[in-house]
Motif scaffolding. Structure first.
Motif, PDB file in Angstrom:
ATOM      1  N   ASP A   9      -3.009  -0.779   4.718  1.00  0.00           N
ATOM      2  CA  ASP A   9      -4.431  -1.119   4.619  1.00  0.00           C
ATOM      3  C   ASP A   9      -4.766  -2.036   5.792  1.00  0.00           C
ATOM      4  OD1 ASP A   9      -6.843  -2.666   3.940  1.00  0.00           O
ATOM      5  OD2 ASP A   9      -6.699  -1.667   1.993  1.00  0.00           O
ATOM      6  N   PRO A  10      -5.789  -1.697   6.612  1.00  0.00           N
ATOM      7  CA  PRO A  10      -6.092  -2.512   7.800  1.00  0.00           C
ATOM      8  C   PRO A  10      -6.698  -3.867   7.481  1.00  0.00           C
ATOM      9  CG  PRO A  10      -7.752  -0.814   7.525  1.00  0.00           C
ATOM     10  CD  PRO A  10      -6.693  -0.539   6.486  1.00  0.00           C
ATOM     11  N   HIS A  11      -6.954  -4.145   6.195  1.00  0.00           N
ATOM     12  CA  HIS A  11      -7.529  -5.430   5.802  1.00  0.00           C
ATOM     13  C   HIS A  11      -6.608  -6.212   4.864  1.00  0.00           C
ATOM     14  CE1 HIS A  11     -11.215  -3.974   7.603  1.00  0.00           C
ATOM     15  NE2 HIS A  11     -11.191  -2.904   6.817  1.00  0.00           N
ATOM     16  N   ARG A  12      -5.905  -5.508   3.970  1.00  0.00           N
ATOM     17  CA  ARG A  12      -5.076  -6.181   2.962  1.00  0.00           C
ATOM     18  C   ARG A  12      -3.581  -6.073   3.249  1.00  0.00           C
ATOM     19  NH1 ARG A  12      -6.999  -7.757  -1.656  1.00  0.00           N
ATOM     20  NH2 ARG A  12      -5.037  -7.281  -2.713  1.00  0.00           N
ATOM     21  N   GLY A  13      -3.185  -5.233   4.224  1.00  0.00           N
ATOM     22  CA  GLY A  13      -1.766  -5.073   4.492  1.00  0.00           C
ATOM     23  C   GLY A  13      -1.087  -4.244   3.415  1.00  0.00           C
ATOM     24  N   ILE A  14       0.216  -4.463   3.219  1.00  0.00           N
ATOM     25  CA  ILE A  14       0.986  -3.721   2.220  1.00  0.00           C
ATOM     26  C   ILE A  14       1.457  -4.663   1.127  1.00  0.00           C
ATOM     27  CG2 ILE A  14       1.747  -1.884   3.782  1.00  0.00           C
ATOM     28  CD1 ILE A  14       4.287  -3.376   4.286  1.00  0.00           C
ATOM     29  N   ALA A  15       1.896  -4.078   0.027  1.00  0.00           N
ATOM     30  CA  ALA A  15       2.331  -4.868  -1.129  1.00  0.00           C
ATOM     31  C   ALA A  15       3.736  -5.404  -0.902  1.00  0.00           C
ATOM     32  CB  ALA A  15       2.291  -4.010  -2.393  1.00  0.00           C
ATOM     33  N   GLU A  16       4.073  -6.495  -1.608  1.00  0.00           N
ATOM     34  CA  GLU A  16       5.382  -7.116  -1.462  1.00  0.00           C
ATOM     35  C   GLU A  16       6.499  -6.159  -1.864  1.00  0.00           C
ATOM     36  OE1 GLU A  16       6.178  -9.798  -0.086  1.00  0.00           O
ATOM     37  OE2 GLU A  16       4.310 -10.944   0.056  1.00  0.00           O
ATOM     38  N   GLU A  17       6.255  -5.355  -2.950  1.00  0.00           N
ATOM     39  CA  GLU A  17       7.277  -4.399  -3.386  1.00  0.00           C
ATOM     40  C   GLU A  17       7.548  -3.365  -2.287  1.00  0.00           C
ATOM     41  OE1 GLU A  17       4.587  -5.161  -4.978  1.00  0.00           O
ATOM     42  OE2 GLU A  17       5.262  -6.211  -6.802  1.00  0.00           O
ATOM     43  N   GLU A  18       6.473  -2.961  -1.590  1.00  0.00           N
ATOM     44  CA  GLU A  18       6.622  -1.987  -0.508  1.00  0.00           C
ATOM     45  C   GLU A  18       7.371  -2.605   0.678  1.00  0.00           C
ATOM     46  OE1 GLU A  18       6.300   1.701   1.433  1.00  0.00           O
ATOM     47  OE2 GLU A  18       6.130   1.070  -0.681  1.00  0.00           O
ATOM     48  N   VAL A  19       7.150  -3.898   0.898  1.00  0.00           N
ATOM     49  CA  VAL A  19       7.887  -4.590   1.969  1.00  0.00           C
ATOM     50  C   VAL A  19       9.383  -4.514   1.707  1.00  0.00           C
ATOM     51  CG1 VAL A  19       8.358  -6.839   2.995  1.00  0.00           C
ATOM     52  CG2 VAL A  19       5.991  -6.134   2.559  1.00  0.00           C
ATOM     53  N   LEU A  20       9.782  -4.800   0.465  1.00  0.00           N
ATOM     54  CA  LEU A  20      11.208  -4.762   0.123  1.00  0.00           C
ATOM     55  C   LEU A  20      11.777  -3.362   0.305  1.00  0.00           C
ATOM     56  CD1 LEU A  20      11.180  -7.043  -3.064  1.00  0.00           C
ATOM     57  CD2 LEU A  20      11.891  -7.648  -0.746  1.00  0.00           C
ATOM     58  N   ARG A  21      11.000  -2.360  -0.098  1.00  0.00           N
ATOM     59  CA  ARG A  21      11.486  -0.990   0.031  1.00  0.00           C
ATOM     60  C   ARG A  21      11.644  -0.601   1.506  1.00  0.00           C
ATOM     61  NH1 ARG A  21      10.177   4.011   1.018  1.00  0.00           N
ATOM     62  NH2 ARG A  21       8.042   3.486   1.637  1.00  0.00           N
ATOM     63  N   ARG A  22      10.672  -0.953   2.304  1.00  0.00           N
ATOM     64  CA  ARG A  22      10.737  -0.580   3.720  1.00  0.00           C
ATOM     65  C   ARG A  22      11.810  -1.378   4.456  1.00  0.00           C
ATOM     66  NH1 ARG A  22       4.508   0.788   5.718  1.00  0.00           N
ATOM     67  NH2 ARG A  22       3.941   2.001   3.855  1.00  0.00           N
TER      68      ARG A  22
END
Length: 894
Positions: free
Chosen positions: A21-34
């Protein structure tokens, strides 16, 4: 690097592709997965050589193999003294080499500064600061002035964002960024909608979506390219390998011949095997490994005093064999500090002296008179032009830690320094006329403006600075020398700007407006301002660069500039440093060349501009294919692959990136190109001294082997015993031969061409000298030994005479080896005090060997009479005269 060309996609397409999302970024859970998928945002570590590998690398020589085999055989035969001496030689060589390489690695480690870069990101709509290694593709990264970009990212929003990409692309000026979609073939240096890991934000703010992290970034691609480059062996390593292989074969053949002849004559096989080992040990120059290590270590020490850290010992000698030096421009030929050179005003032109960030140097008029201004001075266009330079911007100049430091855009900083040289500073001006408004710089308007209130009058002043075209659009007049406003002469302004641009200088203009109010309205600026001047600036050449290039040319070394910057800028710098007499090739021009056309073009050109890291690597390989020994200097990440491929890579210690230092063989702690000239001189001196040692040791060692061989073939008593040969080798190698490592450099060392890369160590003159001196040693030793026996002396006394004669001839011959190119002695007879000391200690050692009973017992020697010492001195003098005569006949081109 990512397989997707994100610069060729719209923001919407990038957002969809990365599921962010160009305004909200990504979710913390998605950060861990990536993070689990892509790994940490860091480059793979570089693993150094272990202790055992370093130790065994010191033993990797055919001559050492023969010595170890000889030591094992002598141990099996119960020759404890012989075996101990042999193994001691190997041990000393190994320890010295290991210590030197370890010290060099430690010196490089001290230069490294491993810093974790913090990154500002938006995740789930929340702004937070995280370590850069925690970033993942899809993260929304926020950037502002002073930040180091933590990952490759596609811009999704910006406000006057400018990024210094010099470490990656070689571009010397900050790049204005925007979100415009670009064609897929656009090179990295021109991708305005991307920011790249490791680059520096100099102005503005921005938001970007991370598209590549860790090894997938542009820096990661270069890191892989560096790792894929093969290691290049140095000329010294290659020549010593061939030399050692030749000697090993020759010595083994002679030893086998000795064994076969002795057994054929009825001698006991064990005795003959011992004699063959003695011949091998006598003929092997045990001191060669130590001489190489010590000579190179002395070169390393001398280079350290001249501000260079060498990682590997052979590097110093390699510089001495260099035929081409390829140098980056930014930070190597130049100061990497933008500097104003000229200030033009309608009233006249002024020169600005000095370079770099320090406000040292004068602003002088056409008559050479220095101009000194103050914030409250009245004056004409120069004062107001410099006032605009000082206050119309956000760069600041400060002094701390004993030096001057600038923050902000390098171009703005250069103008701030120029004003300070004339005594006008932003702090002093704004103390009397505070800033009350501004129009920020943007890539669209190409200028910025600031408004200042005058408390005394209640009115205000507006200053503007920017591109020449942009400022001329704002101006309706220009400031005359008396302070009055006269009609604008745009043709004259364009002519001056064109002249400076042709010299490779960047030109900015300044203007002023007086008004009743204190604010500034952008819409009211066009046509309302008065031109005050033009500032011409450049990243200046280093002061010593031109003389260093000239010295390299005189030494027969070609110098080439390889840069990622524009051709015009590179050409201007090349002209300053003396490289303007060759053609200029750009990256696109190189891309269409192949085969012999490419190699011919590379050979002829002096300047290569706008080249990519891959092309830099290809350039180095092309030169090496023509037989050149190539040294490559650089400081940026984009230089790393070429630094690794070059025969010697030279990184900048102060301004260089860690990637460049890791790839290099040598690091210059002062970032000065002229230090390379000093390195070449030291390298040539090192190679000369190594050659002197070989010229000395090869004939003497072969003489020892011939004494054994001739005695076996003739079926007579050995004139010198194996233990006595070991004594000669050990003492003379350390006390005599190694002293040549301290020889001063010969006159004219930089006036001769580089040694041909394919020229072997074993040259015709060396073989001739070897035959001459070996024959002298053999004849003198044989004659003295049998003369002594004929006088009724014992075998022990006759052998002692032979040993002392052998050493005396070696000592006299040592002085004949001090110069390779003439009969003289560098620095005079006492120019090498270490050599004189070594000869003196060797003489004392021979007296101990001859007269101390314990030594007589171990080495089977006996005291000599005065007449026998006269024989020793006479033989040494005769040998010295014969060698001197041979040198005068021209046997010096080793």
């Amino acid at each position: 690097m990512s397989e997707n060309h994100h610069h060729g996609l719209s923001v919407h397409e990038v957002v969809l592709l990365l599921e962010t999302d160009p305004h909200r970024g990504i979710a913390e859970e998605e950060v861990l997965r990536r993070r689990a998928q892509f790994g940490p945002n860091e480059l793979p570590g570089v693993r150094g050589h272990g202790v055992l590998r370093r130790i065994f690398s010191q033993l990797n020589s055919p001559l050492v193999y023969v010595l170890l085999a000889a030591g094992a055989v002598t141990t099996a035969f119960g020759k404890a003294v012989d075996a101990t001496v042999i193994f001691a030689v190997v041990l000393v060589n190994t320890v010295v080499g290991y210590i030197q390489e370890s010290r060099a690695e430690s010196a490089l480690d001290a230069l490294r500064t491993m810093v974790t870069t913090p990154a500002t990101v938006v995740r789930e709509g929340r702004r937070q600061t995280v370590p850069s290694e925690d970033l993942v593709p899809g993260d929304l990264v926020l950037l502002e002035a002073g930040d180091r970009v933590p990952a490759d990212a596609r811009l999704v929003g910006h406000a006057e964002l400018r990024v210094d990409e010099s470490t990656l692309t070689g571009e010397s000026e900050p790049v204005a960024k925007d979100e415009t979609v670009l064609p897929v073939p656009t090179p990295v240096a021109d991708r305005r909608n991307m920011v790249y890991s490791g680059t520096l934000v100099t102005a503005g703010t921005g938001a970007a979506v991370a598209v590549a992290t860790g090894a997938e970034t542009e820096i990661g691609q270069i890191h892989r390219l560096v790792g894929a480059v093969r290691g290049v062996t140095t000329p010294l390593t290659q020549k010593l390998a061939r030399f050692s292989a030749f000697l090993t074969v020759a010595i083994l053949v002679l030893a086998a011949l000795t064994f076969a002849v002795g057994v054929a004559r009825g001698q006991h096989p064990v005795d003959m095997f011992t004699a063959a080992v003695a011949l091998a040990v006598g003929a092997i120059p045990e001191g060669l490994q130590a001489a190489v290590t010590v000579t190179l270590a002395i070169g390393v020490s001398r280079m350290a005093r001249r501000r260079a850290v060498v990682r590997r010992l052979p590097v110093v000698e390699t510089l001495g064999s260099t035929t081409v030096i390829c140098s980056d421009k930014t930070g190597t030929f130049t100061e990497n500090q933008m500097t104003v050179r000229h200030v033009w005003t309608p009233a006249g032109t002024y020169l600005v002296a000095g370079a770099g960030h320090a406000p040292e140097g004068a602003v002088t008029d056409a008559g050479g008179r220095a101009v000194v201004l103050a914030a409250h001075d009245d004056g004409g266009p120069l004062r107001l032009a410099l006032a605009a330079a000082a206050v119309c911007g956000d760069a600041t100049l400060s002094r701390h830690d004993g030096g001057w430091h600038l923050s902000g855009d390098p171009t703005e900083a250069a103008m701030v320094v120029a004003a300070a040289k004339a005594g006008l500073t932003r702090e002093a001006w704004e103390a009397e006329r505070p800033r009350t408004g501004s129009v920020p710089f943007s890539s669209e308007r190409q200028y910025m403006a600031t408004a200042h209130r005058d408390p005394l009058t209640g009115g205000g002043t507006v200053f503007a600075k920017g591109s020449v075209e942009a400022i001329l659009r704002l101006c309706s007049g220009q400031l005359a020398a008396d302070g009055s406003v006269e009609p604008l002469d745009p043709d004259a302004v364009h002519e001056v700007a064109a002249e400076r641009a042709a010299e490779g200088l960047r030109v900015l203009a300044t203007a002023v407006r007086w008004q009743d109010g204190a604010g500034v309205d952008e819409a009211s600026l066009p046509g309302s301002m008065v031109l005050t001047g033009l500032f011409a600036m450049q990243d200046p050449p280093r002061e010593a660069a031109a003389s260093a290039v000239r010295a390299c040319h005189e030494a027969g070394i070609a110098v080439k500039m390889i840069t990622g910057d524009h051709a015009a800028t590179a050409t201007a710098i090349a002209r300053h440093v003396g490289l303007a007499d060759g053609s200029v090739l750009t990256g696109p021009q190189l891309a269409v060349l192949a085969g012999i056309d490419f190699d011919d073009a590379v050979e002829d050109a002096r300047v290569f501009a706008r080249v990519s890291p891959e092309q830099k690597l290809r350039l180095i390989e092309s030169m090496q294919s023509r037989g050149h020994i190539v040294a490559m200097t650089g400081d940026g990440v984009n230089d790393a692959p070429a630094l690794r491929q070059a025969d010697i890579g030279i990184a900048m210690g102060r301004g260089g990136t860690e990637v460049a230092k890791e790839a290099a063989d040598m690091v210059l702690t002062d970032d000065d190109f002229s230090t390379i000239e000093a390195a070449v001189e030291e390298g040539r001196g090192v190679f000369d001294n190594l050659t002197k040692f070989i010229v000395w040791t090869l004939p003497t060692n072969m003489g020892e082997g011939l004494v054994i061989l001739v005695a076996i073939i003739a079926g007579t008593t050995l004139p010198i015993l194996p233990t006595q040969i070991l004594w000669i080798n050990m003492t003379t190698a350390v006390l005599l031969g190694l002293m040549l490592a301290f020889e001063p450099k010969e006159p004219g060392i930089m006036a001769r061409p580089p040694r041909a890369p394919d020229r072997p160590l074993l040259t015709g003159p060396l073989l001739r000298r070897t035959a001459l001196v070996s024959a002298l040693l053999l004849g003198a030793t044989w004659a003295a030994f049998h003369w002594s026996l004929g006088q009724g002396a014992s075998e022990a006394e006759a052998r002692t005479l032979a040993v002392n004669l052998f050493v005396a001839v070696e000592a006299v011959y040592l002085f004949g080896c001090r110069s390779l190119r003439g009969p003289g002695q560098p620095g005079g007879l006492f120019g090498n005090r270490w050599l004189i000391l070594g000869v003196g200690i060797q003489a004392l050692a021979q007296l101990v060997l001859t007269y101390v009973p314990a030594m007589n017992h171990v080495f089977e020697t006996a005291p000599l009479s005065g007449a026998e010492w006269l024989v020793v001195l006479a033989a040494a003098a005769a040998a010295g005269l014969l060698v001197a005569a041979d040198k005068r006949l021209g046997s010096t081109a080793f």
